[in-house]
Design an enzyme around this catalytic site. Structure first.
Site, PDB file in Angstrom:
ATOM      1  N   LYS A 175       0.320   3.911 -33.656  1.00 39.92           N
ATOM      2  CA  LYS A 175       1.116   3.271 -34.711  1.00 39.92           C
ATOM      3  C   LYS A 175       1.716   4.299 -35.645  1.00 39.92           C
ATOM      4  CE  LYS A 175      -2.239  -0.379 -34.910  1.00 39.92           C
ATOM      5  NZ  LYS A 175      -3.650  -0.300 -35.218  1.00 39.92           N
TER       6      LYS A 175
ATOM      7  N   LYS B 228      -6.520  13.621 -37.907  1.00 40.36           N
ATOM      8  CA  LYS B 228      -5.845  12.858 -38.968  1.00 40.36           C
ATOM      9  C   LYS B 228      -5.728  13.674 -40.248  1.00 40.36           C
ATOM     10  CE  LYS B 228      -6.465   8.050 -37.698  1.00 40.36           C
ATOM     11  NZ  LYS B 228      -6.969   6.746 -38.081  1.00 40.36           N
TER      12      LYS B 228
ATOM     13  N   LYS C  60      -1.053  10.421 -27.488  1.00 42.88           N
ATOM     14  CA  LYS C  60      -1.486   9.024 -27.398  1.00 42.88           C
ATOM     15  C   LYS C  60      -0.436   8.092 -28.012  1.00 42.88           C
ATOM     16  CE  LYS C  60      -4.589   7.695 -30.276  1.00 42.88           C
ATOM     17  NZ  LYS C  60      -5.771   7.530 -31.124  1.00 42.88           N
TER      18      LYS C  60
END
Ligand code: TYM
Length: 335
Positions: free
Chosen positions: A200, A114, A197
């Protein structure tokens, strides 16, 4: 120690919940809620570890709650609540920040993913994100945590924190939690890239099926899903080097409660022009009614808010004695 089995799990209310959240986690929550005492949380404090538009966060928190109810979380059996409505999470997270080691956090792969290259600019909240997760779970002395595969490392850290707390203070206070990662779709992949993956945060809405998508949108996304030119093999071994095909078979298997072996047998030799419409019909039969129910609940925000309010009240009651005992163990002067 906790006598009963209690589950806790959470989902970030950022944007729409998607098929990965459903198959990897929420569906399992629904099946476990009768068996265990259950708490399900919309983790808005985790959401703000990355910048959120405040109005959108409020709206997606309500929407996320509606999706959980539409997916079958029963407020008579489970607590559904918003993380920021119980301050115990933040208080316990601070105590755990003083237990967790920098070295442990440095190993977290999700932080590395991230934060990306611009690590110096990531928030400290993103860095200590898994510590807050440990607090979420242990504020209720939950024993079992049903999640998708991507949360495994975070739950190992939560175990380390519990163990370290217990040994530092010489107590048997926090349980050592058990992750519950099960089903045929513990890691649902993007419809555009079978090696990434479903998430969102993917820029392309065609990479995921949202739990709010209507039948036409679901059909279109499956039609456009990336695949390869080969027909389906008679056994899942034949999917090893075919990530997109493997993902669609896994989704079919999960949605129909079968194994990938059974799906390969059924569709042995079929091309995607046969398989995709069958998958679309199956997905629509399960997801479209949920989307309709979410829309119905969206029109009744006071009902959803009421459930969240009751959930938060009960959650505060449950965590209060755990937090009081924890503070006493740490040596905080009682008021
Ligand atoms: P979040 O919001 O990313 O995802 C919620 C749940 O959905 C699962 N999941 C998936 N499963 C299979 N395939 C996918 N593509 C996929 N994407 C998401 C996740 O594994 C998760 O179970 N940190 C957590 C929320 C959290 C939490 C907690 C979970 C906060 N505190 C305490 C358990 C216990 C998260 O961001 O999940």
């Amino acid at each position: 120690m906790t006598e009963t089995n209690r589950i806790f799990s959470g989902v970030q209310p950022t944007g729409n919940l998607h098929l990965g959240n459903y198959l990897g986690a929420i569906r399992n929550w629904v099946s476990l809620q009768g068996e265990y005492e259950s708490l399900f949380c919309l983790v808005d404090m985790h959401a703000i570890t990355e910048a959120q538009d405040p109005k959108a966060l409020t709206a997606s928190t309500l929407e996320g709650a509606a999706s959980l109810l539409a997916a079958g979380i029963d407020p008579e059996k489970s607590l559904v609540f918003v993380q920021s409505q119980n301050p115990a999470h933040a208080e316990l997270a601070w105590i755990f920040n003083c237990i967790a080691r920098i070295g442990w956090l440095n190993r977290m792969t999700q932080f590395k993913d991230k934060a990306g290259k611009n690590r110096e600019n990531a928030t400290t909240g993103l860095y200590v994100y898994p510590v807050l997760m440990a607090a979420d779970i242990l504020a209720y002395k939950a024993t079992h945590v049903p999640v998708g595969d991507d949360q495994k490392q975070h739950l190992e850290l939560a175990r380390d924190i519990a163990q370290s707390f217990n040994s530092q203070f010489g107590v048997d206070h926090f349980p050592i939690i058990e992750p519950l990662i099960f089903g045929t779709a513990t890691r649902v992949m993007s419809l555009r890239d079978g090696t990434a993956k479903m998430s969102k945060s993917d820029a392309s809405d065609f990479s995921r099926i949202n739990l709010t998508d209507d039948a036409d949108t679901i059909a279109k996304k499956i039609r456009k899903a990336r695949t390869d030119p080969d027909p389906l093999p008679g056994h899942p071994d034949g999917l090893a080097e075919r990530p997109e095909a493997k993902n669609l078979v896994a989704i079919y298997a999960a949605l129909s409660n079968q194994t990938p072996e059974q799906i390969c047998q059924e569709f042995d030799g079929a091309t995607f022009s046969t398989f995709k419409p069958a998958l679309a019909d199956l997905a629509i039969s399960i997801l479209a009614p949920m989307a309709d129910e979410t829309a119905r609940l969206r029109a009744d925000p006071e009902y959803v808010r009421g459930i969240l309010r009751t959930g938060a009240e009960k959650a505060r009651e449950m965590s209060q004695p755990v937090l009081a005992a924890t503070k006493e163990i740490v040596g905080f002067l009682a008021p």
